[in-house]
Design a protein around this motif. Structure first.
Motif, PDB file in Angstrom:
ATOM      1  N   ILE A 171      26.680  74.017  18.250  1.00  0.00           N
ATOM      2  CA  ILE A 171      25.577  73.172  17.789  1.00  0.00           C
ATOM      3  C   ILE A 171      24.314  74.014  17.649  1.00  0.00           C
ATOM      4  N   MET A 172      23.526  73.723  16.633  1.00  0.00           N
ATOM      5  CA  MET A 172      22.263  74.417  16.383  1.00  0.00           C
ATOM      6  C   MET A 172      21.142  73.400  16.211  1.00  0.00           C
ATOM      7  N   PHE A 173      20.022  73.639  16.873  1.00  0.00           N
ATOM      8  CA  PHE A 173      18.807  72.832  16.689  1.00  0.00           C
ATOM      9  C   PHE A 173      17.805  73.721  15.976  1.00  0.00           C
ATOM     10  N   MET A 174      17.301  73.273  14.823  1.00  0.00           N
ATOM     11  CA  MET A 174      16.444  74.143  14.020  1.00  0.00           C
ATOM     12  C   MET A 174      15.204  73.433  13.501  1.00  0.00           C
ATOM     13  N   ASN A 175      14.231  74.275  13.146  1.00  0.00           N
ATOM     14  CA  ASN A 175      12.965  73.807  12.589  1.00  0.00           C
ATOM     15  C   ASN A 175      12.592  74.707  11.420  1.00  0.00           C
ATOM     16  N   ILE A 176      12.052  74.104  10.348  1.00  0.00           N
ATOM     17  CA  ILE A 176      11.596  74.886   9.190  1.00  0.00           C
ATOM     18  C   ILE A 176      10.203  75.423   9.498  1.00  0.00           C
ATOM     19  N   LYS A 177      10.055  76.739   9.490  1.00  0.00           N
ATOM     20  CA  LYS A 177       8.782  77.348   9.868  1.00  0.00           C
ATOM     21  C   LYS A 177       7.694  77.154   8.814  1.00  0.00           C
ATOM     22  N   ASN A 178       8.066  77.146   7.555  1.00  0.00           N
ATOM     23  CA  ASN A 178       7.054  77.215   6.502  1.00  0.00           C
ATOM     24  C   ASN A 178       6.890  75.925   5.698  1.00  0.00           C
ATOM     25  N   LEU A 179       7.403  74.793   6.184  1.00  0.00           N
ATOM     26  CA  LEU A 179       7.266  73.552   5.427  1.00  0.00           C
ATOM     27  C   LEU A 179       5.805  73.113   5.323  1.00  0.00           C
ATOM     28  N   LYS A 180       5.051  73.321   6.390  1.00  0.00           N
ATOM     29  CA  LYS A 180       3.640  72.915   6.362  1.00  0.00           C
ATOM     30  C   LYS A 180       2.888  73.640   5.253  1.00  0.00           C
ATOM     31  N   ARG A 181       3.213  74.912   5.052  1.00  0.00           N
ATOM     32  CA  ARG A 181       2.548  75.664   3.992  1.00  0.00           C
ATOM     33  C   ARG A 181       2.932  75.131   2.623  1.00  0.00           C
ATOM     34  N   VAL A 182       4.186  74.697   2.454  1.00  0.00           N
ATOM     35  CA  VAL A 182       4.618  74.109   1.183  1.00  0.00           C
ATOM     36  C   VAL A 182       3.823  72.831   0.910  1.00  0.00           C
ATOM     37  N   ASN A 183       3.692  71.973   1.937  1.00  0.00           N
ATOM     38  CA  ASN A 183       2.930  70.730   1.781  1.00  0.00           C
ATOM     39  C   ASN A 183       1.475  71.005   1.412  1.00  0.00           C
ATOM     40  N   GLU A 184       0.887  71.998   2.081  1.00  0.00           N
ATOM     41  CA  GLU A 184      -0.521  72.292   1.838  1.00  0.00           C
ATOM     42  C   GLU A 184      -0.746  72.872   0.444  1.00  0.00           C
ATOM     43  N   LYS A 185       0.170  73.718  -0.006  1.00  0.00           N
ATOM     44  CA  LYS A 185      -0.034  74.397  -1.287  1.00  0.00           C
ATOM     45  C   LYS A 185       0.387  73.555  -2.477  1.00  0.00           C
ATOM     46  N   TYR A 186       1.505  72.812  -2.345  1.00  0.00           N
ATOM     47  CA  TYR A 186       2.063  72.115  -3.505  1.00  0.00           C
ATOM     48  C   TYR A 186       2.003  70.593  -3.395  1.00  0.00           C
ATOM     49  N   GLY A 187       1.614  70.074  -2.233  1.00  0.00           N
ATOM     50  CA  GLY A 187       1.525  68.627  -2.073  1.00  0.00           C
ATOM     51  C   GLY A 187       2.749  68.046  -1.377  1.00  0.00           C
ATOM     52  N   PHE A 188       2.592  66.837  -0.868  1.00  0.00           N
ATOM     53  CA  PHE A 188       3.639  66.222  -0.055  1.00  0.00           C
ATOM     54  C   PHE A 188       4.845  65.775  -0.886  1.00  0.00           C
ATOM     55  N   ILE A 189       4.626  65.447  -2.149  1.00  0.00           N
ATOM     56  CA  ILE A 189       5.765  65.059  -2.990  1.00  0.00           C
ATOM     57  C   ILE A 189       6.713  66.242  -3.153  1.00  0.00           C
ATOM     58  N   THR A 190       6.150  67.405  -3.457  1.00  0.00           N
ATOM     59  CA  THR A 190       6.983  68.610  -3.541  1.00  0.00           C
ATOM     60  C   THR A 190       7.605  68.924  -2.192  1.00  0.00           C
ATOM     61  N   GLY A 191       6.827  68.719  -1.120  1.00  0.00           N
ATOM     62  CA  GLY A 191       7.365  68.950   0.222  1.00  0.00           C
ATOM     63  C   GLY A 191       8.558  68.070   0.527  1.00  0.00           C
ATOM     64  N   ASP A 192       8.508  66.817   0.071  1.00  0.00           N
ATOM     65  CA  ASP A 192       9.636  65.908   0.281  1.00  0.00           C
ATOM     66  C   ASP A 192      10.874  66.361  -0.492  1.00  0.00           C
ATOM     67  N   ILE A 193      10.654  66.816  -1.739  1.00  0.00           N
ATOM     68  CA  ILE A 193      11.778  67.316  -2.544  1.00  0.00           C
ATOM     69  C   ILE A 193      12.374  68.561  -1.889  1.00  0.00           C
ATOM     70  N   TYR A 194      11.503  69.431  -1.416  1.00  0.00           N
ATOM     71  CA  TYR A 194      11.931  70.630  -0.689  1.00  0.00           C
ATOM     72  C   TYR A 194      12.816  70.235   0.491  1.00  0.00           C
ATOM     73  N   LEU A 195      12.381  69.219   1.241  1.00  0.00           N
ATOM     74  CA  LEU A 195      13.134  68.769   2.413  1.00  0.00           C
ATOM     75  C   LEU A 195      14.495  68.216   2.011  1.00  0.00           C
TER      76      LEU A 195
END
Length: 562
Positions: A171-195
């Motif tokens: 089992i692996m528990f993980m976190n995306i390190k750079n998602l916050k930067r994606v949201n800040e640079k491209y907006g939350f809609i793009t962040g949701d698609i990224y997710l």
């Protein structure tokens, strides 16, 4: 009549009891396929078809008909001779059930009514199955990404435990390190698609016997057969995908922190989740790699971690954190030129080691509150010293790299200094060397802003993280602090190792940056650093960290004996 009323009742009860126990469309379909043929055979039905028609709408240009033969026996029948019952639910297309009598079978009115009731019951049963399936999907599916959720993960692991095969899994528990930067640079809609793309990628790599579950936010858990671990590990280190943003294709490289646990045969669900979570927490520590495998000692650490996190808010309110100061000394004349503010925690009459609470607060981000608490303590002390006519020089205050995600970080520092009336030149913001590229541009932007406000910056622990020499010129901090490991056992180091330290100091000086060496404890180290023209020294050779009251006395006597 083809069958007795007793036979009818028994067959119907058998069918109804089975359907009542189903909890989804697949189970309903399986039950009908298993229990209905006997009843239909006794009624003389040799074949029945289910026809679904999707009517024309803004998506479907023409009616689309899907026909499924649900049952057919080997008895002869006439394909042109059948009965049909029509269902037309609102806004959902229409359903037709067609059923064929065996050759020689003629249904009377009672049997026709009975068959009509039977098809109506089946129609309702399928609808019931769809509802249960929808409930199941809502309960066990993450609605944003479409992948399984936390409840689905727990159900999956529970099944493996009950079947005694859970030890086959990792089992692996993980976190995306750079998602916050994606949201800040491209907006939350793009962040949701990224997710969504990221979740789809994880679901694809775990295999048919595994599961990917979103735990919330940008946290995910994978459970998969241990035989796939090496393959999955490699794929998680190289996650690249492109998104269309404003008509342009932008490529993203997902960076992860994760904990890994190889499940043992006697593990409970609690054991599994606790172990993988503790491994993940270690991956968030500054000195640890991004991928961390669980070790038994982490469980004890987890108990300490929870205690620290629980006590921290109250400790902050009660001012349990104390500023200690360690002098910085000029190498050429042994004159104190400033100090570093270091945090100490006096909790219930005893001190908790910074080595215990600092990494813990780094993990959950609470460190940012402590950093500004310390800056405020330093501001108050500087004002107090100034009133006594004492000049402490430049006091450095440590700040976590978590602050670099805060676009107002610099403004918040300036606001606090101005609120207390502290001269900007009295403060030095000390940042730990980065472990990778992720904060590189943010640090450069922050340092430039500090320069514009006449606030000095320093790069701490140089040589322990992302040791790119180019970053010295690109980022341009005022001070570079060499980690104490450079000077440890300097007398035992080879000529090549000493030459390396000497040339690093020389390069820093040539760039117009002040050099400072930490952890200096011996006369031998001081003499070498003086020969190599290191500008400042900090360490036990001159003074240990001390409370503000003792630091005041040192400010009154800033000259150390030569």
């Amino acid at each position: 009549m083809l069958m007795t009323e007793k036979s009818i009742l028994d067959s119907i009860i058998y069918l109804v009891e089975g359907i009542q126990q189903t909890t989804g469309i697949e189970e309903t379909d399986d039950c009908i396929q298993d229990r209905l043929p006997q009843l239909l055979d006794e009624l003389g039905v040799v074949r029945w078809d289910l026809c679904y028609t999707a009517h024309t709408n803004i998506i479907i240009k023409n009616d689309q008909v899907v026909t499924r033969t649900m049952m057919v026996s080997d008895k002869p029948y006439d394909e042109q001779r059948f009965e049909k019952i029509h269902f037309d639910p609102p806004n959902r297309g229409s359903v037709d059930m067609k059923y064929y009598p065996a050759q020689g079978v003629e249904w009377n009115d009672y049997e026709k009514k009975l068959l009509h009731a039977l098809w109506s019951f089946l129609y309702i049963s399928y609808g019931r199955g769809e509802i249960f399936s929808a409930f199941d999907k809502a309960n066990y599916t993450d609605l944003q990404t479409g992948c399984p959720n936390k409840s689905a993960l727990y159900r999956f692991l529970g099944e493996k435990i009950n079947r005694h095969i859970v030890s086959d899994y990792t089992i692996m528990f993980m976190n995306i390190k750079n998602l916050k930067r994606v949201n800040e640079k491209y907006g939350f809609i793009t962040g949701d698609i990224y997710l969504e793309r990221f979740a789809a990628y994880l679901c694809d790599i775990v295999g048919a016997e595994g599961i990917c579950a979103r735990m919330g936010g940008d946290n995910f858990v994978l459970a998969f057969l241990t035989s796939l671990e090496d393959e999955i590990d490699n794929k998680l280190r190289h996650i690249l995908f492109g998104l269309d943003i404003g008509g342009h294709s932008v490529e993203f490289n997902a960076k992860l922190r994760l904990g890994i646990y190889h499940i043992e045969a006697d593990d409970t669900l609690h054991d599994i989740m606790e172990s993988v979570t503790e491994a993940y927490k270690f991956s968030r520590m500054v000195e640890m790699p991004d991928f961390v495998e669980f070790k038994p000692y982490m469980r004890e650490h987890g108990g300490k971690t929870r205690s620290i996190m629980e006590d921290f808010p109250t400790a902050l309110r009660n001012n349990e954190f104390i500023a200690y100061y360690q002098p910085k000394v000029m190498v050429d004349n042994y004159m104190m030129c400033g100090g570093e503010a270091l945090c100490r925690w006096n909790h219930n009459g005893h001190f908790i080691s910074p080595a215990d609470f600092i990494p813990t607060l780094e993990q959950d981000g609470s460190i940012v509150k402590l950093d500004f608490y310390m800056l405020e303590r330093v501001c108050k002390d500087i004002i107090s010293w100034n009133k006594e006519g004492l000049k402490p020089g430049r006091i450095s205050v440590n700040f976590s790299k978590h602050h670099l995600y805060n676009e107002h970080f610099g403004e918040q520092i300036v606001e606090m200094l101005d609120r207390y009336g502290v001269d900007h030149e009295c403060i030095e913001v000390e940042l730990t060397e980065m472990s990778g590229h992720e904060n590189y541009s943010d640090m450069r932007r922050f340092v430039n802003y500090m320069k514009s406000q006449n606030i000095a910056t320093s790069l701490d622990d140089f040589g322990t993280g992302y040791s790119s020499l180019n970053m010295l010129t690109d980022i341009g901090t005022d001070v570079v602090k060499l980690d104490k490991s450079f000077m440890d056992d300097i007398g035992l180091k080879t000529n090549v190792e000493r030459l390396l330290v000497k040339n690093i100091i020389n390069m820093i000086n040539e760039l117009g940056i002040d050099s400072l060496c930490e952890g200096v404890e011996t006369t031998e180290q001081v003499l070498m650093l003086s020969e190599w023209e290191c500008k400042m020294i900090q360490g036990y050779y001159f003074d240990k960290p001390m409370p503000a009251e003792q630091f005041v006395e040192r400010l009154k006597q800033p000259q150390y004996p030569g």
